[in-house]
Design a protein around this motif. Structure first.
Motif, PDB file in Angstrom:
ATOM      1  N   ASP A  46      26.489  47.830  34.584  1.00  0.00           N
ATOM      2  CA  ASP A  46      25.600  46.678  34.753  1.00  0.00           C
ATOM      3  C   ASP A  46      26.416  45.414  34.493  1.00  0.00           C
ATOM      4  OD1 ASP A  46      23.725  44.692  34.618  1.00  0.00           O
ATOM      5  OD2 ASP A  46      22.437  45.664  33.140  1.00  0.00           O
ATOM      6  N   PHE A  47      26.623  44.636  35.541  1.00  0.00           N
ATOM      7  CA  PHE A  47      27.303  43.345  35.347  1.00  0.00           C
ATOM      8  C   PHE A  47      26.411  42.206  35.847  1.00  0.00           C
ATOM      9  CE2 PHE A  47      28.928  43.066  39.757  1.00  0.00           C
ATOM     10  CZ  PHE A  47      28.896  44.399  40.133  1.00  0.00           C
ATOM     11  N   TYR A  50      36.339  49.062  31.871  1.00  0.00           N
ATOM     12  CA  TYR A  50      36.081  47.722  32.408  1.00  0.00           C
ATOM     13  C   TYR A  50      36.252  46.697  31.297  1.00  0.00           C
ATOM     14  CZ  TYR A  50      33.976  49.455  36.768  1.00  0.00           C
ATOM     15  OH  TYR A  50      33.776  50.028  37.994  1.00  0.00           O
ATOM     16  N   PRO A  51      36.399  45.424  31.641  1.00  0.00           N
ATOM     17  CA  PRO A  51      36.427  44.398  30.595  1.00  0.00           C
ATOM     18  C   PRO A  51      35.052  44.233  29.939  1.00  0.00           C
ATOM     19  CG  PRO A  51      36.542  43.413  32.781  1.00  0.00           C
ATOM     20  CD  PRO A  51      36.624  44.881  32.978  1.00  0.00           C
ATOM     21  N   TRP A  52      35.000  43.457  28.874  1.00  0.00           N
ATOM     22  CA  TRP A  52      33.805  43.353  28.033  1.00  0.00           C
ATOM     23  C   TRP A  52      32.557  42.895  28.776  1.00  0.00           C
ATOM     24  CZ3 TRP A  52      31.541  38.524  27.631  1.00  0.00           C
ATOM     25  CH2 TRP A  52      32.308  37.456  28.070  1.00  0.00           C
ATOM     26  N   TRP A  53      32.710  42.182  29.865  1.00  0.00           N
ATOM     27  CA  TRP A  53      31.539  41.626  30.541  1.00  0.00           C
ATOM     28  C   TRP A  53      30.878  42.625  31.497  1.00  0.00           C
ATOM     29  CZ3 TRP A  53      32.825  41.326  35.730  1.00  0.00           C
ATOM     30  CH2 TRP A  53      34.195  41.230  36.029  1.00  0.00           C
ATOM     31  N   SER A 111      31.391  45.895  43.807  1.00  0.00           N
ATOM     32  CA  SER A 111      32.236  46.201  42.650  1.00  0.00           C
ATOM     33  C   SER A 111      32.484  44.930  41.845  1.00  0.00           C
ATOM     34  CB  SER A 111      33.564  46.761  43.167  1.00  0.00           C
ATOM     35  OG  SER A 111      34.571  46.592  42.221  1.00  0.00           O
ATOM     36  N   PRO A 112      32.520  45.039  40.508  1.00  0.00           N
ATOM     37  CA  PRO A 112      32.839  43.837  39.731  1.00  0.00           C
ATOM     38  C   PRO A 112      34.275  43.368  39.955  1.00  0.00           C
ATOM     39  CG  PRO A 112      32.700  45.764  38.307  1.00  0.00           C
ATOM     40  CD  PRO A 112      32.243  46.194  39.670  1.00  0.00           C
ATOM     41  N   TYR A 113      35.145  44.259  40.414  1.00  0.00           N
ATOM     42  CA  TYR A 113      36.544  43.894  40.693  1.00  0.00           C
ATOM     43  C   TYR A 113      36.756  43.493  42.152  1.00  0.00           C
ATOM     44  CZ  TYR A 113      38.322  45.959  36.313  1.00  0.00           C
ATOM     45  OH  TYR A 113      38.613  46.251  35.018  1.00  0.00           O
ATOM     46  N   ALA A 136      34.806  32.907  36.957  1.00  0.00           N
ATOM     47  CA  ALA A 136      33.606  32.961  37.809  1.00  0.00           C
ATOM     48  C   ALA A 136      32.879  34.291  37.606  1.00  0.00           C
ATOM     49  CB  ALA A 136      34.000  32.793  39.271  1.00  0.00           C
ATOM     50  N   ARG A 137      33.644  35.384  37.495  1.00  0.00           N
ATOM     51  CA  ARG A 137      33.020  36.705  37.307  1.00  0.00           C
ATOM     52  C   ARG A 137      32.302  36.775  35.963  1.00  0.00           C
ATOM     53  NH1 ARG A 137      38.151  39.078  39.753  1.00  0.00           N
ATOM     54  NH2 ARG A 137      37.495  39.675  41.834  1.00  0.00           N
ATOM     55  N   ILE A 138      32.952  36.259  34.926  1.00  0.00           N
ATOM     56  CA  ILE A 138      32.323  36.277  33.597  1.00  0.00           C
ATOM     57  C   ILE A 138      31.037  35.439  33.638  1.00  0.00           C
ATOM     58  CG2 ILE A 138      32.593  35.557  31.176  1.00  0.00           C
ATOM     59  CD1 ILE A 138      35.619  36.223  31.506  1.00  0.00           C
ATOM     60  N   SER A 139      31.112  34.267  34.256  1.00  0.00           N
ATOM     61  CA  SER A 139      29.930  33.400  34.350  1.00  0.00           C
ATOM     62  C   SER A 139      28.811  34.117  35.101  1.00  0.00           C
ATOM     63  CB  SER A 139      30.251  32.102  35.092  1.00  0.00           C
ATOM     64  OG  SER A 139      31.388  31.516  34.557  1.00  0.00           O
TER      65      SER A 139
END
Lengths: 439, 81
Positions: A307-308, A28-31, A282-284, A390-393
């Motif tokens: 955990d996101f 997954y990406p860093w966030w 899902s985060p995606y 928006a997802r990172i925020s």
């Protein structure tokens, strides 16, 4: 289970020792953080296991009443076709039927009962496989990491949106299903207990994605088609992947149950977190993911939960609860240990959805809904960097859930109003109905 | 391709700005870069949202990100040059 009773030296919802784990850093990406414990709180002392057969009985009632309800639904469907209600015309209904061709499960409209015809289909499509023992060659050999990488590549090639690996946790299984070290094959006892052999201890979680452009039209026959298409995509990958594993010389079986408990396994496999709507988010893909598990004896490297920030984010956002036409989703700020209906299970700290109200709405409106899943602010196509921002925020500042949900509304995301639904057939749609760059 | 074109246009605009006002104050350059970023981002939102059939998101993105970008550029080119 008498002498076969299993003991656990680790808390439910945490990753056990004794397994090999995949490197999670590239997944997954860093966030999105990889964690050793699922983010949904669990109280094992009151943990209840899923009871699908009773849920089905309870939700659909006695067969005669169910049939009566189903006939009412048919009348409504016919009335909508005659009135040419947007999203509910004959072509929409036909598309909905077509979208569930191989899924072959759901509530039969004329009988009112729950059908699962997918298993005979699965049996039929497994006939084309000639495993290594038939060919006289050794079965595939490799390290657990190599096995997981290979299975993931195969699943993505065969249509999966995402794949995760976890272990067979008996406490997640249905009330009448257990792991038994004395059996060699999955076996049903005369008392109706299903026993899984101990060597089928790996679980491959495959996920299909519901087509977002159509899902936007929920609740309607078009929205229902999108929902069913997601299940069907998952179903195809599920069948195909079981054949792939068998083709390598290993066993592959579905998790025994009419409606297998996929979510806890999905959470442990790190496919998402449990959201307010009581679905895996899902985060995606947000709520557009449809998951299913495969039991296998092929040694695999496992994934870890993720955990996101969703548990905090869902406290504030509440967009799914607002979108639910049946008001079946909790709009309380805090999650609770108290189940909200006869069909909710104890032992999880959740914003309990009320499935009785949800099913009542479904029966009354003659199609499934899934508005909550598209309304979720995480359910987005990936055509603009705005969604990544928006997802990172949301993941890093989850307490901003409310303003982010407000912005989501401002930008017009979420299910379209019925009066604007009529133009679905006029739109140019991408291949397979999904735009995701990850496909 | 869209991003390459926007990058090239920003580069050309930056070169033109440097030619026309070589002693431009640092905050004008900051506004110029911010303006370019916002306009590029608004294009990403507009075209991406249209691909997603999200018309409202497209024009809202244009308004909320492109609008301030254009205002910043107007300030730079109007007051700085």
């Amino acid at each position: 289970m008498g002498k076969n009773k299993m003991t656990f030296d680790f808390p439910l919802g945490t990753i056990p020792k004794g397994f090999v784990y995949r490197d999670q850093s590239k997944r997954y990406p860093w966030w999105v953080k990889s964690v050793d414990k699922m983010t949904t709180e669990i109280d094992e002392s009151i943990w209840e296991r899923k009871v699908t057969d009773q849920i089905q009985m309870g939700l659909f009632g006695d067969p005669e009443k169910a049939k009566e309800k189903a006939n009412e639904s048919v009348k409504k469907i016919v009335a909508r076709i005659e009135k040419e209600v947007p999203g509910n015309q004959l072509k929409d209904l036909a598309l909905h039927y077509a979208s569930t061709t191989f899924f072959a499960a759901g509530v039969s409209m004329f009988e009112g009962n729950f059908i699962t015809h997918m298993f005979p289909i699965m049996e039929a499509v497994s006939k084309v496989i000639h495993p290594p023992e038939e060919l006289g060659v050794p079965k595939w050999q490799g390290s657990p990491q190599e096995a997981s990488e290979m299975v993931e590549i195969a699943a993505m090639q065969l249509g999966a949106a995402q794949v995760g690996f976890t272990y067979l946790e008996p406490r997640f299984l249905e009330h009448n299903v257990d792991v038994d070290p004395t059996v060699e094959k999955i076996k049903t006892t005369p008392e109706g207990k299903v026993l899984i052999p101990e060597h089928l201890k790996y679980v491959i979680m495959v996920a299909g994605q519901a087509p977002l452009e159509a899902m936007k039209h929920a609740p309607s026959q078009i929205g229902d088609m999108a929902d069913r298409s997601g299940y069907e995509d998952r179903q195809m990958v599920w069948f195909r992947m079981m054949n792939f594993i068998r083709g390598l010389g290993y066993q592959a079986k579905p998790i025994p149950a009419a409606m297998p408990p996929g979510i806890p396994f999905g959470l442990m496999a790190g496919l998402g977190e449990m959201g307010r709507m009581n679905r895996l988010i899902s985060p995606y893909y947000g709520g557009a993911l449809r998951i299913e598990g495969i039991l296998t004896d092929m040694p695999l490297a496992l994934d870890k939960p993720i955990d996101f920030g969703l548990q905090e984010y869902c406290r504030h956002c509440q967009k799914c609860a607002r979108a639910c036409p049946a008001k079946a989703i909790s709009s309380e700020k805090e999650s609770t240990w108290e189940p909200q209906s006869n069909f909710s299970l104890k032992g999880r700290k959740l914003w309990y959805e009320n499935p009785e109200i949800c099913w009542e709405w479904t029966g009354h409106n003659a199609h499934y809904c899934s508005a909550c899943m598209f309304a979720c602010t995480w359910t987005k196509d990936d055509q603009t960097f705005l969604h990544t921002l928006a997802r990172i925020s949301a993941a890093k500042l989850p307490f901003l859930g409310k303003p982010l949900a407000w912005l989501d509304d401002l930008f017009g995301y979420g299910p379209v109003a019925r009066k604007n639904m009529g133009d679905w057939w006029q739109k140019k749609r991408p291949t397979k109905g999904a735009n995701s760059r990850r496909r | 391709m869209r991003n390459y074109i926007l990058g090239a246009l920003s580069g050309v605009a930056g070169a033109a700005l440097y030619t026309l006002a070589p002693a431009l104050a640092w905050y004008y350059w900051l506004m110029f870069v911010g303006g370019c970023f916002l306009i590029a981002f608004s294009f990403d939102v507009i075209f991406g949202s249209l691909q997603e059939h999200q018309q409202r998101a497209a024009w809202m993105g244009g308004l909320l990100f492109g609008g301030p970008g254009v205002v910043l550029q107007a300030l730079v080119w109007g007051l700085g040059v």
